[in-house]
Design a protein around this motif. Structure first.
Motif, short mmCIF file in Angstrom:
data_model
loop_
_atom_site.label_atom_id
_atom_site.label_comp_id
_atom_site.label_asym_id
_atom_site.label_seq_id
_atom_site.Cartn_x
_atom_site.Cartn_y
_atom_site.Cartn_z
N LEU A 1 59.88 61.16 -9.30
CA LEU A 1 59.60 59.97 -9.03
C LEU A 1 58.72 59.44 -9.76
O LEU A 1 57.77 59.82 -10.75
N ARG A 2 58.88 57.86 -9.69
CA ARG A 2 58.27 56.87 -10.56
C ARG A 2 57.68 55.78 -9.64
O ARG A 2 58.35 55.25 -9.07
N GLY A 3 56.36 55.70 -10.10
CA GLY A 3 55.74 54.47 -9.28
C GLY A 3 54.35 54.29 -9.20
O GLY A 3 53.66 55.45 -10.01
N PRO A 4 53.50 53.82 -8.47
CA PRO A 4 51.90 53.62 -8.56
C PRO A 4 51.72 54.90 -8.25
O PRO A 4 52.16 55.60 -7.17
N LYS A 5 50.91 55.66 -8.79
CA LYS A 5 50.15 56.86 -8.64
C LYS A 5 49.82 56.90 -7.07
O LYS A 5 50.10 58.08 -6.44
N ALA A 6 49.01 56.16 -6.46
CA ALA A 6 48.72 56.25 -5.02
C ALA A 6 49.85 56.37 -3.96
O ALA A 6 49.79 57.50 -3.17
N LEU A 7 51.04 55.65 -4.23
CA LEU A 7 52.08 55.75 -3.52
C LEU A 7 52.50 56.98 -3.90
O LEU A 7 53.26 57.74 -2.83
N VAL A 8 53.12 57.43 -5.09
CA VAL A 8 53.83 58.88 -5.30
C VAL A 8 52.85 59.80 -4.88
O VAL A 8 53.52 60.73 -4.12
N ASP A 9 51.53 59.80 -4.86
CA ASP A 9 50.78 61.01 -4.42
C ASP A 9 50.81 61.05 -2.81
O ASP A 9 50.64 62.12 -2.13
N ALA A 10 51.11 59.91 -2.26
CA ALA A 10 51.17 59.96 -0.77
C ALA A 10 52.46 60.53 0.10
O ALA A 10 52.54 60.79 1.14
N ILE A 11 53.59 60.60 -0.99
CA ILE A 11 54.77 60.88 -0.50
C ILE A 11 54.92 62.48 0.13
O ILE A 11 54.29 63.16 -0.94
N GLN A 12 55.51 62.59 0.82
CA GLN A 12 55.55 64.02 1.49
C GLN A 12 57.16 64.29 1.25
O GLN A 12 57.81 63.46 1.33
N ALA A 13 57.51 65.56 1.59
CA ALA A 13 58.77 66.07 1.68
C ALA A 13 59.55 65.33 2.68
O ALA A 13 60.91 64.88 2.50
N ALA A 14 58.96 65.04 3.76
CA ALA A 14 59.79 64.24 4.98
C ALA A 14 60.17 63.15 4.54
O ALA A 14 60.87 62.58 5.21
N ASP A 15 59.38 62.21 3.67
CA ASP A 15 59.67 60.93 3.18
C ASP A 15 60.95 60.69 2.18
O ASP A 15 61.30 59.89 1.99
N ILE A 16 61.47 62.19 1.79
CA ILE A 16 62.60 62.03 0.92
C ILE A 16 63.75 62.74 1.66
O ILE A 16 63.64 63.67 2.52
N THR A 17 65.03 62.00 1.58
CA THR A 17 66.19 62.34 2.34
C THR A 17 67.31 62.20 1.07
O THR A 17 67.14 61.41 0.43
N ALA A 18 67.89 63.56 0.92
CA ALA A 18 69.16 63.60 -0.16
C ALA A 18 70.25 63.40 0.60
O ALA A 18 70.27 64.45 1.77
N VAL A 19 71.04 62.79 0.47
CA VAL A 19 72.20 62.39 1.16
C VAL A 19 73.56 62.90 0.16
O VAL A 19 73.40 62.61 -0.96
N VAL A 20 74.54 63.80 0.64
CA VAL A 20 75.60 64.16 -0.12
C VAL A 20 76.95 63.82 0.69
O VAL A 20 76.91 64.19 1.87
N ASP A 21 77.73 63.19 0.18
CA ASP A 21 78.95 62.69 0.47
C ASP A 21 79.83 63.93 0.39
O ASP A 21 80.23 64.77 -0.57
#
Length: 89
Positions: free
Chosen positions: A23-43
């Motif tokens: 991931l790339r972005g403001p450090k505070a936001l990247v540090d705050a992301i948890q696994a539950a905030d990420i969804t991988a969608v596959v068709d």
């Protein structure tokens, strides 16, 4: 990992259990992301039953993380199978 376009009557069976996302972005936001905030969608629309398939996931982040971007998932393949539930019995 969430499948889309699963044909009616079939089930999605996940082979890949985890993968890395950069991931790339403001450090505070990247540090705050948890696994539950990420969804991988596959068709899975073009997959055939009982064969092992690989699909490139589309990675999405939860609301509130619009300033964070996914660098790349070019080298990631989600491995899965489509199975007929009656074949499991």
């Amino acid at each position: 990992i969430v499948p889309t376009n699963v044909p009616e009557g079939l089930e999605f069976e996940l082979v890949t259990k985890q993968f890395s996302v950069t991931l790339r972005g403001p450090k505070a936001l990247v540090d705050a992301i948890q696994a539950a905030d990420i969804t991988a969608v596959v068709d899975v629309a073009d997959a055939s039953v009982n064969d092992l398939h690989g699909g490139k996931p589309v990675v999405k982040l939860s609301a509130g993380y619009e300033a964070v971007g996914v660098m790349s998932t070019d080298n990631v393949q989600i491995m899965f199978k489509l199975v007929n539930p009656s074949d499991k019995e």
